[in-house]
Design a protein around this motif. Structure first.
Motif, short mmCIF file in Angstrom:
data_model
loop_
_atom_site.label_atom_id
_atom_site.label_comp_id
_atom_site.label_asym_id
_atom_site.label_seq_id
_atom_site.Cartn_x
_atom_site.Cartn_y
_atom_site.Cartn_z
N LYS A 1 0.85 -1.12 0.03
CA LYS A 1 -0.04 -0.07 -0.13
C LYS A 1 0.91 1.27 -0.12
O LYS A 1 1.74 1.20 0.64
CB LYS A 1 -0.99 -0.08 1.32
CG LYS A 1 -1.91 -1.11 1.19
CD LYS A 1 -3.12 -0.97 2.00
CE LYS A 1 -3.92 -2.00 2.15
NZ LYS A 1 -5.37 -1.74 1.56
N ILE A 2 0.46 2.25 -0.67
CA ILE A 2 1.10 3.52 -0.71
C ILE A 2 0.71 4.40 0.22
O ILE A 2 -0.56 4.44 0.72
CB ILE A 2 0.89 4.28 -2.06
CG1 ILE A 2 1.33 3.26 -3.30
CG2 ILE A 2 1.46 5.83 -2.11
CD1 ILE A 2 0.87 4.04 -4.81
N GLU A 3 1.84 4.93 0.96
CA GLU A 3 1.37 5.90 2.16
C GLU A 3 1.42 7.45 1.76
O GLU A 3 2.26 7.65 0.93
CB GLU A 3 2.24 5.50 3.35
CG GLU A 3 2.30 4.44 3.98
CD GLU A 3 2.95 4.25 5.05
OE1 GLU A 3 3.29 5.16 5.88
OE2 GLU A 3 3.45 3.00 5.70
N PHE A 4 0.29 7.94 1.67
CA PHE A 4 0.16 9.39 1.17
C PHE A 4 0.41 10.21 2.42
O PHE A 4 0.02 10.23 3.60
CB PHE A 4 -1.25 9.54 0.75
CG PHE A 4 -1.13 8.82 -0.61
CD1 PHE A 4 -0.68 8.93 -1.83
CD2 PHE A 4 -2.20 7.66 -0.31
CE1 PHE A 4 -1.18 8.44 -2.92
CE2 PHE A 4 -2.40 6.89 -1.55
CZ PHE A 4 -1.59 7.00 -2.86
N PRO A 5 1.05 11.57 2.33
CA PRO A 5 1.62 11.81 0.94
C PRO A 5 2.82 10.96 0.40
O PRO A 5 3.54 10.40 1.44
CB PRO A 5 2.06 13.36 1.20
CG PRO A 5 2.01 13.57 2.59
CD PRO A 5 1.28 12.17 3.34
N CYS A 6 3.02 10.96 -0.75
CA CYS A 6 4.01 10.00 -1.31
C CYS A 6 5.06 10.83 -2.10
O CYS A 6 4.66 11.15 -3.33
CB CYS A 6 3.74 8.74 -1.87
SG CYS A 6 4.76 7.68 -2.80
N ALA B 1 2.35 12.59 -4.35
CA ALA B 1 0.95 12.18 -4.54
C ALA B 1 0.48 12.29 -3.30
O ALA B 1 0.89 11.86 -2.04
CB ALA B 1 1.08 10.72 -4.99
N THR B 2 -0.77 12.93 -3.34
CA THR B 2 -1.49 13.11 -1.98
C THR B 2 -2.50 12.33 -1.46
O THR B 2 -3.06 12.17 -0.59
CB THR B 2 -2.01 14.72 -1.89
OG1 THR B 2 -2.88 14.94 -2.99
CG2 THR B 2 -0.97 15.87 -2.24
N GLY B 3 -2.78 11.50 -2.51
CA GLY B 3 -3.97 10.57 -2.37
C GLY B 3 -4.35 10.00 -3.77
O GLY B 3 -4.12 10.14 -4.86
N VAL B 4 -5.33 8.76 -3.44
CA VAL B 4 -5.76 8.17 -4.64
C VAL B 4 -6.67 8.96 -5.37
O VAL B 4 -6.58 8.93 -6.65
CB VAL B 4 -6.50 6.91 -4.09
CG1 VAL B 4 -7.32 6.14 -5.32
CG2 VAL B 4 -5.53 5.93 -3.41
N ASP B 5 -7.46 9.86 -4.86
CA ASP B 5 -8.34 10.68 -5.74
C ASP B 5 -7.34 11.74 -6.55
O ASP B 5 -7.75 11.81 -7.83
CB ASP B 5 -9.11 11.62 -4.83
CG ASP B 5 -10.22 10.75 -4.08
OD1 ASP B 5 -10.59 9.56 -4.26
OD2 ASP B 5 -10.70 11.35 -2.93
N GLN B 6 -6.34 12.19 -6.00
CA GLN B 6 -5.36 13.02 -6.87
C GLN B 6 -5.16 12.29 -8.08
O GLN B 6 -5.10 12.65 -9.38
CB GLN B 6 -4.45 13.51 -6.06
CG GLN B 6 -3.32 14.24 -7.08
CD GLN B 6 -1.91 14.33 -6.30
OE1 GLN B 6 -1.70 13.38 -5.73
NE2 GLN B 6 -1.38 15.43 -6.83
N LEU B 7 -4.57 10.96 -7.93
CA LEU B 7 -4.08 10.19 -9.01
C LEU B 7 -5.10 9.75 -10.01
O LEU B 7 -4.71 9.76 -11.13
CB LEU B 7 -3.17 8.88 -8.43
CG LEU B 7 -2.18 9.12 -7.57
CD1 LEU B 7 -1.59 7.95 -6.82
CD2 LEU B 7 -1.10 9.77 -8.41
N GLU B 8 -6.22 9.52 -9.57
CA GLU B 8 -7.33 9.00 -10.56
C GLU B 8 -7.84 10.27 -11.15
O GLU B 8 -7.99 10.07 -12.39
CB GLU B 8 -8.41 8.47 -9.55
CG GLU B 8 -8.22 7.05 -9.25
CD GLU B 8 -9.48 6.85 -8.27
OE1 GLU B 8 -10.17 7.36 -7.66
OE2 GLU B 8 -9.29 5.43 -7.98
#
Length: 90
Positions: A8-13, A67-74
């Protein structure tokens, strides 16, 4: 036997790597940078590298963001793909 889950990615990454591949054009790099800056305002354009395919048809643009979160990446992925210019986002 249990299936191994990806880490799992830990945010912020920080230094999250992204590669965008699309049809080679004079402004493809600029288009990618402009789109990324909408979703990652602190994006450091000095991390950008560009490589043309062997025959020059495609271009890959590589860079890192925080990367600040899954929403940002999506959202970033959707914006890049919706242009019709981007073939793959890795």
């Amino acid at each position: 036997m249990s299936e191994q889950q990806p880490p799992k990615i830990e945010f912020p990454c920080p230094d999250y790597p992204i590669k965008v591949i699309g049809v080679n054009s004079d402004d493809f790099r600029a288009y990618v940078i402009e789109t990324v800056q909408v979703h990652a305002p602190d994006f450091d354009i000095t991390t950008v590298t560009v490589q043309d395919s062997r025959e020059g048809t495609f271009q890959s643009v590589r860079f890192c963001i925080t990367a600040t979160g899954v929403d940002q990446l999506e959202r970033l992925h959707q914006d890049l793909k919706s242009s019709g210019r981007v073939k793959i986002v890795i």
